[in-house]
Design an enzyme around this catalytic site. Sequence first.
Site, PDB file in Angstrom:
ATOM      1  N   ASP A   1      -2.618  -8.678  11.340  1.00 23.52           N
ATOM      2  CA  ASP A   1      -3.879  -9.278  11.158  1.00 23.52           C
ATOM      3  C   ASP A   1      -4.532 -10.314  11.821  1.00 23.52           C
ATOM      4  O   ASP A   1      -5.735 -10.608  11.629  1.00 23.52           O
ATOM      5  CB  ASP A   1      -4.032  -9.704   9.309  1.00 23.52           C
TER       6      ASP A   1
ATOM      7  N   SER B   1       1.020  -1.314  -0.058  1.00 23.92           N
ATOM      8  CA  SER B   1       0.074  -0.083   0.047  1.00 23.92           C
ATOM      9  C   SER B   1       0.910   1.276  -0.081  1.00 23.92           C
ATOM     10  O   SER B   1       0.598   2.114  -0.618  1.00 23.92           O
ATOM     11  CB  SER B   1      -1.072  -0.175   1.228  1.00 23.92           C
TER      12      SER B   1
ATOM     13  N   HIS C   1      -1.924  -9.043   1.632  1.00 25.97           N
ATOM     14  CA  HIS C   1      -1.719  -7.745   2.449  1.00 25.97           C
ATOM     15  C   HIS C   1      -2.948  -7.512   3.395  1.00 25.97           C
ATOM     16  O   HIS C   1      -3.182  -8.284   4.041  1.00 25.97           O
ATOM     17  CB  HIS C   1      -1.497  -6.693   1.258  1.00 25.97           C
TER      18      HIS C   1
ATOM     19  N   HIS D   1       5.508 -13.013   7.236  1.00 27.89           N
ATOM     20  CA  HIS D   1       5.660 -11.810   6.797  1.00 27.89           C
ATOM     21  C   HIS D   1       6.898 -11.502   5.869  1.00 27.89           C
ATOM     22  O   HIS D   1       8.013 -12.391   6.174  1.00 27.89           O
ATOM     23  CB  HIS D   1       5.966 -10.642   8.258  1.00 27.89           C
TER      24      HIS D   1
ATOM     25  N   ARG E   1       2.598  -5.207  16.716  1.00 34.01           N
ATOM     26  CA  ARG E   1       1.200  -4.731  16.648  1.00 34.01           C
ATOM     27  C   ARG E   1       0.413  -5.664  17.079  1.00 34.01           C
ATOM     28  O   ARG E   1      -0.858  -5.617  17.603  1.00 34.01           O
ATOM     29  CB  ARG E   1       0.875  -4.312  14.911  1.00 34.01           C
TER      30      ARG E   1
END
Length: 454
Positions: free
Chosen positions: A387, A255, A285, A332, A341
Amino acid sequence: MAPVAEKTDERRSATVSNLKAKLLEKIQAHRPRITKLVKEQGKIVIDQVTIDQCIGGARDVRCLVTDISYLDPQEGIRFRGKTIPETFAALPKVPGSEYPYVEAHWFFLMTGDVPTKEEALAIAEDFKSRAQVPRYVFDVLRAMPRDTHPMTMFSAAIVSMQRESLFAKRYAAGMKKTEYWDPMYEDCTNIMAKLPEIAAYIYRMKFKGDTPIASDPKLDLGGNFAHMMGFPKPYDDVARMYFILHSDHESGNVSAHATHLVASTLSDAYFALSAGINGLAGPLHGLANQEVLSWIQDVFKQLGGKLPTEEELKKFLWDTLNSGKVIPGYGHAVLRKTDPRYVSQMEFCQKNLPDYPMFKLVNMIYKLAPDILREHGKAKNPWPNVDAQSGVIQWYYGLTEYDFYTVLFGVGRALGVLTNITWDRALGYALERPKSVTTDMLEKWAAEGGRKVS
Ligand code: NMX
Ligand code: MLT
């Protein structure tokens, strides 16, 4: 939801222009560093490219520059040099809330300085003065079939506003290269201020019987987003946490890179962000957070709604891999440890929803999936990414329409990528145009033991 303090127009514009003045100061201090690097040290080698990198998505090739964030494979992301806990601790908090103003994070990403509370409030006021979404955007959204994916709607809404671009107008009229950053900053701020309402409108139109909720100008960005989505406290804090966590992940992720690439043609921020959002919509993604939730729901469905035993879950994980699918939320391209995160959201869950069955299941997956991925032997990183945890929090607070999750990611990601393209124009970064080669060439260089670089 906490109100943003009232400010007089005079005071507001003084403090807002303080951000732009600070930005200009930072830009002017930074420019000579770039000039020196290019002019005096430009030919110094910093990396080499191998055939597998050429075919394998340019993985790890050091050929992009950003100062907004840096991703260390072991440690994870730092925003402007600060880890996630340091960022949350440093930025001014919304009164009565545990998380900072998203607007403060915008200031921080833009300038590298932690804003004072006054400065954060001034940005909140500035965003409000730019927040009104043009009527035609809603017309565009309403003209789309209602079963259109929310990411398609989000991207279309952003690009539909391109006629508003100040950068495009100033460029057409003629402006100096050193001025590019100014209308780019204006476009980026105008877009950022509008995204929460656009996202919430899509949500309420598509999933809540077409019942949009009007914006409340007394609220900060996170609070107002929760209000427009129709979710009570503490969803305002969930929104603040979520947007800040997803804001930036250096500039090679799809992105950020897509946004930067398109902007490098001097396309304006509307075109560029829409492109970045389109990249975010892929399952490798941002869409992975939607995939995680549908996959978790499958686990519950197959087991009649109860938590699986470890044996049952192991079988489910292997069945997923053996059917040729990836385990969503794991792996990843850069990270080689658990994503901080993920950890940050896990800590939020431990505090706020420790006994929630879906959180328990996510923890069970965390216990089992890394070993299974290691045994499977393909993924270079067997640990969870952002995610793997984010959808559970949304689901707990009532946002169960997981098709929408990537739009939330998109609102957050806009903070980082829009900051990046403002700086791209400030530092005069060039049109991006890497060189391609043919398979014949690769085979020839492979036979020769490498390409001779003079
Ligand atoms: N489950 C199964 N296989 C995997 C996984 C996984 N979670 N992750 C990587 N692999 C496979 C990958 O498909 C590839 O297989 P093949 O050789 O057959 O093509 C192999 O392992 C090597 O891939 P890597 O080099 O480890 O990963 P890469 O850098 O190419 O891709 C991801 C990174 C994130 C795309 C990949 O790990 C993945 O597909 N993960 C699942 C989807 C996901 O969680 N995406 C979200 C990423 C974070 N985000 O928010 O954007
Ligand atoms: C991101 O936040 O962009 C993802 O973790 C993907 C990446 O960094 O490549």
